[in-house]
Design a protein around this motif. Structure first.
Motif, mmCIF file in Angstrom:
data_model
loop_
_atom_site.group_PDB
_atom_site.id
_atom_site.type_symbol
_atom_site.label_atom_id
_atom_site.label_comp_id
_atom_site.label_asym_id
_atom_site.label_seq_id
_atom_site.Cartn_x
_atom_site.Cartn_y
_atom_site.Cartn_z
ATOM 1 N N ILE A 97 0.872 -1.164 0.000
ATOM 2 C CA ILE A 97 0.000 0.000 0.000
ATOM 3 C C ILE A 97 0.917 1.224 0.000
ATOM 4 C CG2 ILE A 97 -0.228 0.028 2.534
ATOM 5 C CD1 ILE A 97 -3.122 1.132 1.998
ATOM 6 N N GLY A 98 0.584 2.200 -0.830
ATOM 7 C CA GLY A 98 1.484 3.340 -0.969
ATOM 8 C C GLY A 98 0.748 4.645 -1.209
ATOM 9 N N ALA A 99 1.490 5.724 -1.053
ATOM 10 C CA ALA A 99 0.968 7.075 -1.302
ATOM 11 C C ALA A 99 2.041 7.872 -2.036
ATOM 12 C CB ALA A 99 0.597 7.761 0.005
ATOM 13 N N ASN A 100 1.608 8.681 -3.000
ATOM 14 C CA ASN A 100 2.530 9.493 -3.790
ATOM 15 C C ASN A 100 1.974 10.909 -3.928
ATOM 16 O OD1 ASN A 100 3.430 9.867 -7.201
ATOM 17 N ND2 ASN A 100 4.837 10.046 -5.497
ATOM 18 N N TYR A 101 2.797 11.900 -3.595
ATOM 19 C CA TYR A 101 2.405 13.309 -3.667
ATOM 20 C C TYR A 101 3.375 14.034 -4.600
ATOM 21 C CZ TYR A 101 1.610 18.166 -2.169
ATOM 22 O OH TYR A 101 1.343 19.514 -2.141
ATOM 23 N N ARG A 112 -0.768 16.663 -7.130
ATOM 24 C CA ARG A 112 -1.436 15.391 -7.383
ATOM 25 C C ARG A 112 -1.150 14.460 -6.213
ATOM 26 N NH1 ARG A 112 1.582 13.299 -11.958
ATOM 27 N NH2 ARG A 112 0.317 11.445 -11.576
ATOM 28 N N LEU A 113 -2.195 13.734 -5.760
ATOM 29 C CA LEU A 113 -2.044 12.789 -4.658
ATOM 30 C C LEU A 113 -2.689 11.463 -5.047
ATOM 31 C CD1 LEU A 113 -1.320 12.095 -1.695
ATOM 32 C CD2 LEU A 113 -3.567 13.026 -1.049
ATOM 33 N N ASN A 114 -1.922 10.368 -4.962
ATOM 34 C CA ASN A 114 -2.425 9.030 -5.279
ATOM 35 C C ASN A 114 -2.193 8.114 -4.079
ATOM 36 O OD1 ASN A 114 -2.823 9.904 -7.999
ATOM 37 N ND2 ASN A 114 -0.668 9.467 -8.415
ATOM 38 N N ILE A 115 -3.229 7.371 -3.683
ATOM 39 C CA ILE A 115 -3.134 6.439 -2.559
ATOM 40 C C ILE A 115 -3.823 5.134 -2.947
ATOM 41 C CG2 ILE A 115 -3.708 6.025 -0.135
ATOM 42 C CD1 ILE A 115 -3.928 9.041 0.230
ATOM 43 N N GLY A 116 -3.164 4.009 -2.696
ATOM 44 C CA GLY A 116 -3.835 2.758 -3.015
ATOM 45 C C GLY A 116 -2.993 1.516 -2.781
ATOM 46 N N PRO A 117 -3.648 0.326 -2.791
ATOM 47 C CA PRO A 117 -2.977 -0.955 -2.589
ATOM 48 C C PRO A 117 -2.653 -1.612 -3.935
ATOM 49 C CG PRO A 117 -5.332 -1.276 -2.431
ATOM 50 C CD PRO A 117 -5.121 0.184 -2.775
ATOM 51 N N GLY A 118 -1.869 -2.699 -3.848
ATOM 52 C CA GLY A 118 -1.557 -3.438 -5.067
ATOM 53 C C GLY A 118 -0.795 -4.714 -4.762
ATOM 54 N N ILE A 119 -0.435 -5.424 -5.838
ATOM 55 C CA ILE A 119 0.301 -6.686 -5.759
ATOM 56 C C ILE A 119 1.558 -6.558 -6.620
ATOM 57 C CG2 ILE A 119 0.290 -9.138 -6.371
ATOM 58 C CD1 ILE A 119 -1.389 -8.639 -3.980
ATOM 59 N N GLU A 151 -11.357 13.989 -8.751
ATOM 60 C CA GLU A 151 -11.146 12.759 -8.003
ATOM 61 C C GLU A 151 -11.569 11.580 -8.872
ATOM 62 O OE1 GLU A 151 -12.702 12.836 -3.962
ATOM 63 O OE2 GLU A 151 -12.977 15.016 -4.149
ATOM 64 N N TYR A 152 -10.754 10.524 -8.879
ATOM 65 C CA TYR A 152 -11.064 9.381 -9.741
ATOM 66 C C TYR A 152 -10.264 8.162 -9.279
ATOM 67 C CZ TYR A 152 -6.735 11.175 -11.811
ATOM 68 O OH TYR A 152 -5.456 11.655 -11.993
ATOM 69 N N VAL A 153 -10.655 6.987 -9.786
ATOM 70 C CA VAL A 153 -9.940 5.737 -9.531
ATOM 71 C C VAL A 153 -9.034 5.459 -10.716
ATOM 72 C CG1 VAL A 153 -10.171 3.256 -9.147
ATOM 73 C CG2 VAL A 153 -11.796 4.844 -8.089
ATOM 74 N N ALA A 154 -7.802 5.040 -10.440
ATOM 75 C CA ALA A 154 -6.824 4.890 -11.516
ATOM 76 C C ALA A 154 -5.971 3.638 -11.331
ATOM 77 C CB ALA A 154 -5.923 6.124 -11.574
ATOM 78 N N PRO A 155 -5.995 2.700 -12.284
ATOM 79 C CA PRO A 155 -5.050 1.581 -12.250
ATOM 80 C C PRO A 155 -3.623 2.119 -12.409
ATOM 81 C CG PRO A 155 -6.868 1.138 -13.753
ATOM 82 C CD PRO A 155 -6.951 2.577 -13.397
#
Length: 234
Positions: A97-101, A112-119, A151-155
């Motif tokens: 799980i990470g965050a990028n600003y 821009r701010l992105n937060i989310g989980p992944g594999i 605001e949106y969801v982004a792969p």
């Protein structure tokens, strides 16, 4: 100049914290000054820190800053911070799980701010080379320079490759891609290629080529940077 000092302060906080928590640290510094027909100052810094929290969990933080003046007028002013937590699920597979600003004064975006989980999957990881590919789903929050918001969801997907050419020469490649699920024309691509020549045990000289592409913008879509840096690992 105040913003430049703010950028250095952010990197200093990360550096100080990493000492306190016994992180492994990778620092790159670049500075260019010219005078005569044109007077320019360009400063770039990048810091990466990693630590193992548990047997399977690790924490990573990255920060970078770029500041440039041309005849006492700012021509570049950008910094970004990224924080990630990784947890190994097997010898090769991990969750994160990470965050990028990201803040760039000379783009359409205030930040821009992105937060989310992944594999992620480590195809191989040894002294000679490393190949790591990860993908996830981020929640993205963008604030534009005109104060509007989106605001949106982004792969998101990222590739990291390292190859030790010989005892003193190492190559690295990073490729990152993020796209909005609501608007296929809104996507971001980042790529960085670098070579580092080891001079001493902890000191290297490096060259890097960075490319950042913003597809949906009123300004120049592709930003390119070529830097020569002093690299310290400690």
């Amino acid at each position: 100049m105040k913003t430049f000092i703010k950028q250095i302060s952010i990197l200093s906080i990360i550096t100080t914290s990493s000492f306190a928590l016994h992180f492994d640290k990778h620092l790159e510094l670049s500075y260019v000054k010219t005078s005569g027909n044109s007077n320019t100052n360009t400063f770039s810094a990048k810091l990466e820190t990693t630590t193992k929290i548990t047997e399977k969990g690790s924490f990573k933080a990255k920060g970078s800053a770029l500041y440039s003046e041309n005849n006492e007028q700012k021509s570049a002013n950008k910094y970004d911070i990224e924080i990630d937590y990784h947890h190994m699920l097997s010898n090769k597979v991990y969750s994160y799980i990470g965050a990028n600003y990201v803040k760039d004064q000379f783009s359409d975006y205030d930040y821009r701010l992105n937060i989310g989980p992944g594999i992620g999957y480590k195809f191989f990881e040894d002294e000679i080379q490393t190949l790591d590919i990860q993908g996830g789903l981020d929640y993205a929050f963008d604030k534009y320079s005109d104060s509007t918001k989106d605001e949106y969801v982004a792969p998101r997907s990222e590739l990291n490759y390292r190859y030790k050419i010989n005892e003193n020469l190492e190559f690295k490649q990073m490729l990152n891609y993020l796209i909005s699920l609501e608007d296929s024309e809104k996507y971001f691509i980042s790529s960085e290629s670098s070579l580092a020549v080891k001079m001493t045990q902890n000191l290297s000289l490096g060259v890097s080529y960075r490319l950042d592409h913003i597809n949906k913008t009123e300004k120049e879509k592709t930003d390119k940077k070529f830097l020569t840096s002093l690299i310290m690992d400690f």
